[in-house]
Design an enzyme around this catalytic site. Structure first.
Site, PDB file in Angstrom:
ATOM      1  N   GLU A 460      40.982  43.442  29.195  1.00  0.00           N
ATOM      2  CA  GLU A 460      40.026  42.449  29.701  1.00  0.00           C
ATOM      3  C   GLU A 460      39.173  41.891  28.556  1.00  0.00           C
ATOM      4  O   GLU A 460      38.879  40.690  28.512  1.00  0.00           O
ATOM      5  CB  GLU A 460      39.153  43.087  30.801  1.00  0.00           C
ATOM      6  CG  GLU A 460      37.963  42.262  31.271  1.00  0.00           C
ATOM      7  CD  GLU A 460      38.310  40.856  31.757  1.00  0.00           C
ATOM      8  OE1 GLU A 460      39.494  40.545  31.995  1.00  0.00           O
ATOM      9  OE2 GLU A 460      37.374  40.048  31.890  1.00  0.00           O
ATOM     10  N   LYS A 464      38.806  37.945  27.577  1.00  0.00           N
ATOM     11  CA  LYS A 464      37.492  37.288  27.468  1.00  0.00           C
ATOM     12  C   LYS A 464      37.384  36.580  26.129  1.00  0.00           C
ATOM     13  O   LYS A 464      36.974  35.436  26.054  1.00  0.00           O
ATOM     14  CB  LYS A 464      36.417  38.374  27.598  1.00  0.00           C
ATOM     15  CG  LYS A 464      35.166  38.045  28.307  1.00  0.00           C
ATOM     16  CD  LYS A 464      35.218  37.756  29.776  1.00  0.00           C
ATOM     17  CE  LYS A 464      36.471  37.421  30.412  1.00  0.00           C
ATOM     18  NZ  LYS A 464      36.695  37.168  31.719  1.00  0.00           N
ATOM     19  N   GLU A 467      39.713  33.431  25.865  1.00  0.00           N
ATOM     20  CA  GLU A 467      39.402  32.265  26.696  1.00  0.00           C
ATOM     21  C   GLU A 467      38.145  31.532  26.242  1.00  0.00           C
ATOM     22  O   GLU A 467      38.067  30.317  26.406  1.00  0.00           O
ATOM     23  CB  GLU A 467      39.389  32.585  28.193  1.00  0.00           C
ATOM     24  CG  GLU A 467      38.218  33.351  28.742  1.00  0.00           C
ATOM     25  CD  GLU A 467      38.300  33.520  30.267  1.00  0.00           C
ATOM     26  OE1 GLU A 467      37.916  34.583  30.742  1.00  0.00           O
ATOM     27  OE2 GLU A 467      38.751  32.589  30.965  1.00  0.00           O
TER      28      GLU A 467
HETATM   29  O1  M6R Z   1      38.768  33.853  41.546  1.00  0.00           O
HETATM   30  P1  M6R Z   1      39.740  34.875  41.035  1.00  0.00           P
HETATM   31  O2  M6R Z   1      39.109  36.152  40.643  1.00  0.00           O
HETATM   32  O3  M6R Z   1      40.912  35.094  41.943  1.00  0.00           O
HETATM   33  O4  M6R Z   1      40.308  34.227  39.693  1.00  0.00           O
HETATM   34  C1  M6R Z   1      41.354  34.842  38.990  1.00  0.00           C
HETATM   35  C2  M6R Z   1      41.485  34.264  37.605  1.00  0.00           C
HETATM   36  O5  M6R Z   1      41.798  32.914  37.652  1.00  0.00           O
HETATM   37  C3  M6R Z   1      40.195  34.458  36.795  1.00  0.00           C
HETATM   38  O6  M6R Z   1      39.846  35.795  36.707  1.00  0.00           O
HETATM   39  C4  M6R Z   1      40.370  33.916  35.362  1.00  0.00           C
HETATM   40  O7  M6R Z   1      41.289  34.702  34.673  1.00  0.00           O
HETATM   41  C5  M6R Z   1      39.029  33.862  34.643  1.00  0.00           C
HETATM   42  N1  M6R Z   1      38.941  32.659  33.881  1.00  0.00           N
HETATM   43  C6  M6R Z   1      38.852  34.999  33.710  1.00  0.00           C
HETATM   44  O8  M6R Z   1      37.648  34.947  33.032  1.00  0.00           O
END
Ligand code: M6R
Length: 589
Positions: A460, A464, A467
């Site tokens: 994770e 982070k 991104e």
């Molecule tokens: O809303 P969700 O938790 O289902 O979203 C899942 C992913 O799209 C989300 O965690 C994405 O990876 C984030 N940008 C991570 O920071």
């Protein structure tokens, strides 16, 4: 993943829509646009770039009804012509979703004489609606939608109607009533401060919205009267407080999220029924995407310790096409901040269809996943605006830890609450995070490594960093390094090594030595004073965290990695709240 808004009332539509779009911008920021209707004419302003780019043109948008859009590009690059609204004849349309059969429909419409002005899939919808129109807006929308494959949330403006219409399948639409008019939006936060009551449209429903009220219709065109709920304070507009970015503010809310999620879990979850369900399961599969998947990975480890049956985590986008063989005794745990992620919803539906018990772990109580799930475990992180998930991940970990605690839930909750105080202090750290961020910012690549429970946190931490900083990064077990990736290590590569489990610490230190011998650079984050002591002066940085039992050290180490990602992004001049190419809430496949 694209935000749509609509307004019909007594105020200035352009202003109302602009302020709604500002709140939805986290869903996409490639382009923005607004259409209004006034005295039988449509007015449209749209352009690539952020919502703010519309501000100087709001004066051109006459009228007290209109629709707006903020885009995350799927089909067609981020330019002015691909920006929504798309206009055809009497209609303007904004769309959130994907039309999978758009290429066939486009050919058919071209053959019928239509000239397309964009590369989007969305433009076929407005052209279909215009061709189906015979005086009845919803009738035309129903006929057009019957031709579509994919998912959509639509808001449609017609020159002949002083209001707008909405429709949904697969993507969310919330309608709301306020003092100055009626609204629609992709989420409730866009309505906060304006609407006093709201209703989440059901799958396949449509609505006609005017200044005078909202009429809701089911897929068969019959008027229905769903209940409207009060818009409470918890949806109030959120600012960045004293922080320069939402990301930092939200990391600083990790501790509050831990406390609130614990409290809610203990007061609202039927722990006995939950434990009984888990202990009678023939298998438990956790599904999620991105950060939520990383929380699922951590959950699979701790639930695996607690349960007698096989427990695994699956990327939801994979699980939907190669689903685990669920039975009526299986449990599927769908982890999703937004509760609207298309892949996660589909995986949960498949599990439910096979008779499995679906448990949702979500931050959004009215979201689509809560309607699929048999049981909802609420994450109490509050609105998370930054595209990078931080406090919601921490809240997901709390739910999963409490779930896995079984009869020892009180003890586990106490342990988490005690750690929340340490997390709170840690989140205000500037020094260690900045030191490691400087090392990251100077690196060609950053590896995040750990063993045991530290592995999922490392994975994770890597997501982070990549991104928000755009630095190449990977996260995995420290012991794996020597099986290939060590070939990449040199003085331009940083390895951030987590060492929070005394039982595996020496094994982890082996990896550190292997990196140092290849002139790689290392930063160590540890809860173990003896590890910090041993490595001080030998590696580039050592961050000693407060002591914590290894299985819950994730709350501290994850917070530390979030801070490092944030500080690195800021050092490199990136916008951590709106990373390039991304959007929050991925409602398309
Ligand atoms: O809303 P969700 O938790 O289902 O979203 C899942 C992913 O799209 C989300 O965690 C994405 O990876 C984030 N940008 C991570 O920071």
């Amino acid at each position: 993943m694209c935000g749509i808004v609509g307004y019909a009332g007594r105020g200035c539509a352009a202003q109302e829509l602009y302020s709604g779009l500002k709140k939805l911008e986290y869903r996409g920021y490639d382009s923005a646009g607004i259409s209004t209707v006034c005295n039988g004419s449509l007015y449209t302003v749209k352009r690539s770039g952020r919502v703010e780019g519309l501000q100087s043109s709001l004066g051109c948008l006459a009228g007290s009804a209109g629709i707006g859009h903020t885009r995350w590009a799927t089909h067609g690059e981020a330019n002015d012509s691909n920006a929504h609204p798309h206009v055809c004849g009497r209609f303007a349309l904004v769309h959130n979703g994907i039309i999978e059969n758009y290429a066939e429909l486009r050919e058919e419409l071209r053959a019928a004489g239509h000239t397309f002005l964009s590369q989007t899939d969305s433009e076929v919808i407005v052209r279909l609606i215009d061709s189906c129109y015979g005086g009845d807006i919803l009738g035309a929308m129903r006929l057009a939608c019957a031709r579509l494959k994919g998912c959509w949330a639509l808001a449609v403006l017609c020159a002949a109607f002083n209001g707008f219409a909405v429709a949904r399948r697969g993507s969310p639409v919330i309608v709301g009533v306020g003092r100055d008019g009626c609204y629609a939006a992709s989420d409730i936060y866009a309505l906060a401060g304006r609407a006093h009551s709201y209703c989440v449209l059901g799958e396949g429903d449509m609505a006609l919205v005017t200044a005078g009220g909202i009429q809701v219709f089911n897929g068969e065109g019959e008027e229905i009267f769903p209940p409207f709920e009060r818009v409470t304070e918890r949806f109030a507009e959120v600012g960045t407080d004293d922080c320069p970015h939402y990301m930092l503010k939200e990391i600083r809310e990790n501790a509050r999220t831990m406390r609130a999620t614990c409290k809610k879990f203990l007061s609202s979850v039927d722990v006995c029924a939950l434990s009984a369900r888990l202990s009678s399961a023939d298998k438990i599969v956790l599904v999620g995407c991105g950060t939520a998947y990383n929380a699922a990975l951590a959950g699979a480890r701790i639930l695996g310790w607690a349960c007698d049956c096989p427990v695994s985590a699956c990327i939801a986008g994979e699980a939907r096409y190669d689903p685990p063989s669920f039975t009526k005794n299986s449990v599927c745990i769908a982890v999703s901040q937004s509760g609207e992620t298309a892949d996660t919803l589909r995986a949960a539906e498949i599990a439910r269809g096979a008779g499995a018990c679906v448990i949702a772990v979500t931050n959004v109580g009215y979201s689509a996943v809560t309607r699929i799930a048999h049981t909802v475990l609420p994450v109490c992180a509050g609105a998370e605006v930054c595209v990078a998930a931080t406090k919601s991940y921490i809240g997901q970990l709390v739910c999963l830890h409490l779930m896995a605690a079984g009869a020892r839930i009180k003890e586990r909750a106490e342990c988490i609450l005690k750690l929340a105080d340490e997390v709170e202090k840690l989140a205000s750290d500037g020094e260690y995070a900045s030191t490691i961020a400087k090392l990251c910012a100077r690196s060609r690549a950053v590896f995040f490594l750990g063993r045991g429970c530290d592995v999922e946190v490392a994975v994770e931490g890597s997501l982070k960093l990549k991104e928000v900083s755009y630095i190449f990064s990977d996260g995995y077990p420290a012991g794996e390094l020597k099986h290939g990736t060590l070939a990449l290590v040199d003085e331009t590569v940083l390895s951030v090594v987590l060492v929070c489990d005394e039982g595996l610490a020496d094994k982890c230190l082996n990896a550190v030595e292997q990196i140092l011998s290849r002139r790689g650079r290392v930063a160590v984050i540890t809860t173990l004073p003896r590890v910090a002591e041993r490595l001080k002066g030998r590696v580039q940085a050592v961050w000693l965290l407060p002591p914590a039992p290894f299985h819950v050290a994730c709350f501290l180490s994850a917070t530390a990695l979030q801070l490092i990602a944030y500080r690195t992004a800021v050092l490199l001049g990136r916008d951590p709240d709106k990373p390039r190419n991304l959007a929050k809430s991925v409602t398309v496949e």
